[in-house]
Design a protein around this motif. Structure first.
Motif, PDB file in Angstrom:
ATOM      1  N   GLY A  74      -2.598   7.385   0.686  1.00  0.00           N
ATOM      2  CA  GLY A  74      -2.621   6.516   1.591  1.00  0.00           C
ATOM      3  C   GLY A  74      -3.168   7.129   2.789  1.00  0.00           C
ATOM      4  O   GLY A  74      -3.415   8.316   2.894  1.00  0.00           O
ATOM      5  N   GLY A  75      -3.634   6.225   3.669  1.00  0.00           N
ATOM      6  CA  GLY A  75      -4.537   6.524   4.982  1.00  0.00           C
ATOM      7  C   GLY A  75      -5.801   7.281   4.612  1.00  0.00           C
ATOM      8  O   GLY A  75      -6.144   7.835   5.280  1.00  0.00           O
ATOM      9  N   GLY A  76      -6.378   6.912   3.440  1.00  0.00           N
ATOM     10  CA  GLY A  76      -7.471   7.398   3.088  1.00  0.00           C
ATOM     11  C   GLY A  76      -7.686   8.802   2.578  1.00  0.00           C
ATOM     12  O   GLY A  76      -8.470   9.367   2.216  1.00  0.00           O
ATOM     13  N   GLU A  90       0.776  -1.234  -0.050  1.00  0.00           N
ATOM     14  CA  GLU A  90      -0.209  -0.088   0.032  1.00  0.00           C
ATOM     15  C   GLU A  90       0.742   1.305   0.157  1.00  0.00           C
ATOM     16  O   GLU A  90       0.486   2.236  -0.855  1.00  0.00           O
ATOM     17  N   GLY A  91       2.022   1.188   0.858  1.00  0.00           N
ATOM     18  CA  GLY A  91       2.987   2.408   0.919  1.00  0.00           C
ATOM     19  C   GLY A  91       3.454   2.498  -0.425  1.00  0.00           C
ATOM     20  O   GLY A  91       3.521   3.690  -0.869  1.00  0.00           O
ATOM     21  N   ARG A  92       3.936   1.673  -1.170  1.00  0.00           N
ATOM     22  CA  ARG A  92       4.690   1.772  -2.491  1.00  0.00           C
ATOM     23  C   ARG A  92       3.670   2.201  -3.585  1.00  0.00           C
ATOM     24  O   ARG A  92       3.885   3.123  -4.239  1.00  0.00           O
ATOM     25  N   ALA A  93       2.200   1.758  -3.434  1.00  0.00           N
ATOM     26  CA  ALA A  93       1.304   2.174  -4.371  1.00  0.00           C
ATOM     27  C   ALA A  93       1.009   3.969  -4.102  1.00  0.00           C
ATOM     28  O   ALA A  93       1.152   4.457  -5.007  1.00  0.00           O
ATOM     29  N   LEU A 109       5.841   8.779   3.740  1.00  0.00           N
ATOM     30  CA  LEU A 109       5.776   7.588   3.400  1.00  0.00           C
ATOM     31  C   LEU A 109       6.957   6.794   2.967  1.00  0.00           C
ATOM     32  O   LEU A 109       7.144   5.579   3.229  1.00  0.00           O
ATOM     33  N   ARG A 110       8.110   7.668   2.443  1.00  0.00           N
ATOM     34  CA  ARG A 110       9.337   6.952   2.194  1.00  0.00           C
ATOM     35  C   ARG A 110       9.977   6.292   3.552  1.00  0.00           C
ATOM     36  O   ARG A 110      10.658   5.277   3.735  1.00  0.00           O
ATOM     37  N   ALA A 111       9.607   7.460   4.797  1.00  0.00           N
ATOM     38  CA  ALA A 111      10.250   6.851   5.994  1.00  0.00           C
ATOM     39  C   ALA A 111       9.616   5.637   6.551  1.00  0.00           C
ATOM     40  O   ALA A 111      10.287   4.691   7.160  1.00  0.00           O
TER      41      ALA A 111
END
Length: 329
Positions: free
Chosen positions: A200-202, A60-63, A276-278
């Motif tokens: 992300g996260g909605g 999900e994070g990578r998307a 997100l990258r962290a």
């Protein structure tokens, strides 16, 4: 007659009891070499829920990172287009005082040509696309304005029909007003929400701008007003000259506000990407830790297995002295 088990064992030798130990050594050696548990089930005690959560979070994070990277590209392209529109306004601000100081036919003709060039430049800037999607048409596949020649012709006709400058300005304002000819006949922006970028996260990121935004219509109206002067029969009074300069100044002043709003969205995208990258890096570390190996524990286990193997070899060697096959080789 079937030979007894003891007789077969004496002939064939004792069963190889070192195989499990050698397999274990092979597994531990792989773990030491790779830093990853060769037996993930053993590393997780058969509890894969944590790994499942981490892997799902990574996907999900990578998307979301990919989506926001596209949003960065989108925002940068919008800013480049807005900068081009701002250049048009800056040119007008520079040309107006020079040509209005002595508004003879040559000066009016220069203003008209500059206005036409400005209209074409603004329409071209608003037609920019990214990945085949129009920046200022809510991500549609078609540019928002495709009738620039018609717009110039119609504005010129407004100037020709006007009795004086004030009448001309009223006609132009009505032309570019909400529900006017420009919006209904020439602005083809799909009635959809702006392009959405999942964060992300909605959360969702959108760039609230389109070709019909007030700031852009005002800039286009200012340039179009100048373009129509070439066909006008009325003279430009001092009040008319002041009005032209004020309208150009207002158009130029409002564009930085729009650029600032887009910049605020870009900053939000950048902050979210950094977060997100962290989180991605931490999830990768957590996942590696979950299925990785503890070097100290693995080395200790490897040494124990090597000792066990040596012991088994010693026992096998002693028992091998009694095997009939050793003497038949």
């Amino acid at each position: 007659m079937t030979p007894s088990a003891s007789l077969a064992q004496a002939i064939l030798g004792p069963r190889d009891r070192t195989q499990p130990t050698r397999d274990r050594i092979e597994t531990l050696s792989q773990e030491i070499a790779s830093g990853r548990a060769a037996d993930t089930g053993r590393a997780l005690s058969s509890d894969f829920s944590q790994v499942s959560r981490l892997a799902h979070g990574l996907r999900e994070g990578r998307a979301s990172i990919e989506s926001l990277s596209q949003a960065q590209t989108w925002g940068a392209a919008i800013q480049a287009s807005l900068a081009r529109v701002a250049d048009v306004s800056a040119r007008q601000m520079a040309d107006l005082p020079v040509n209005l100081a002595n508004p003879d036919p040559a000066a009016i003709s220069r203003l008209s040509r500059g206005g036409e060039e400005g209209v074409r430049d603004i329409v071209a800037a608003l037609g920019h696309t990214v990945g085949g999607r129009a920046l200022f048409a809510n991500g549609g596949t078609e540019p928002p304005i495709t009738t620039v020649d018609d717009i110039l012709t119609e504005v010129s006709a407004l100037a020709t029909a006007a009795t004086d400058f004030d009448d001309y300005i009223q006609r132009v304002d009505a032309y570019f007003a909400p529900g006017g000819t420009f919006e209904t006949a020439h602005l083809s922006v799909p009635a959809t929400d702006p392009t959405r970028f999942p964060a992300g996260g909605g959360e969702v990121v959108t760039f609230e701008v389109e070709a019909g935004s007030d700031e852009l219509v005002q800039a286009l109206r200012s340039a179009a007003t100048l373009s129509g002067l070439g066909g006008a029969s009325f003279a430009l009074t001092p009040d008319a000259r002041l009005t032209l300069q004020e309208r150009a100044a207002n158009a130029a002043a409002d564009l930085p506000t729009l650029q600032g709003r887009i910049g605020a969205t870009e900053a939000r995208v950048g902050d979210r990407l950094e977060t997100l990258r962290a989180e991605e890096q931490q999830a990768e570390v957590d996942l590696s830790t979950a299925v990785g190996v503890d070097p100290f524990e693995t080395v200790s286990a490897l040494q124990n297995e090597m000792t066990r193997l040596e012991t088994l070899y010693a026992i096998t060697a002693r028992r091998a002295q009694l095997r009939l096959t050793d003497y038949l080789r």
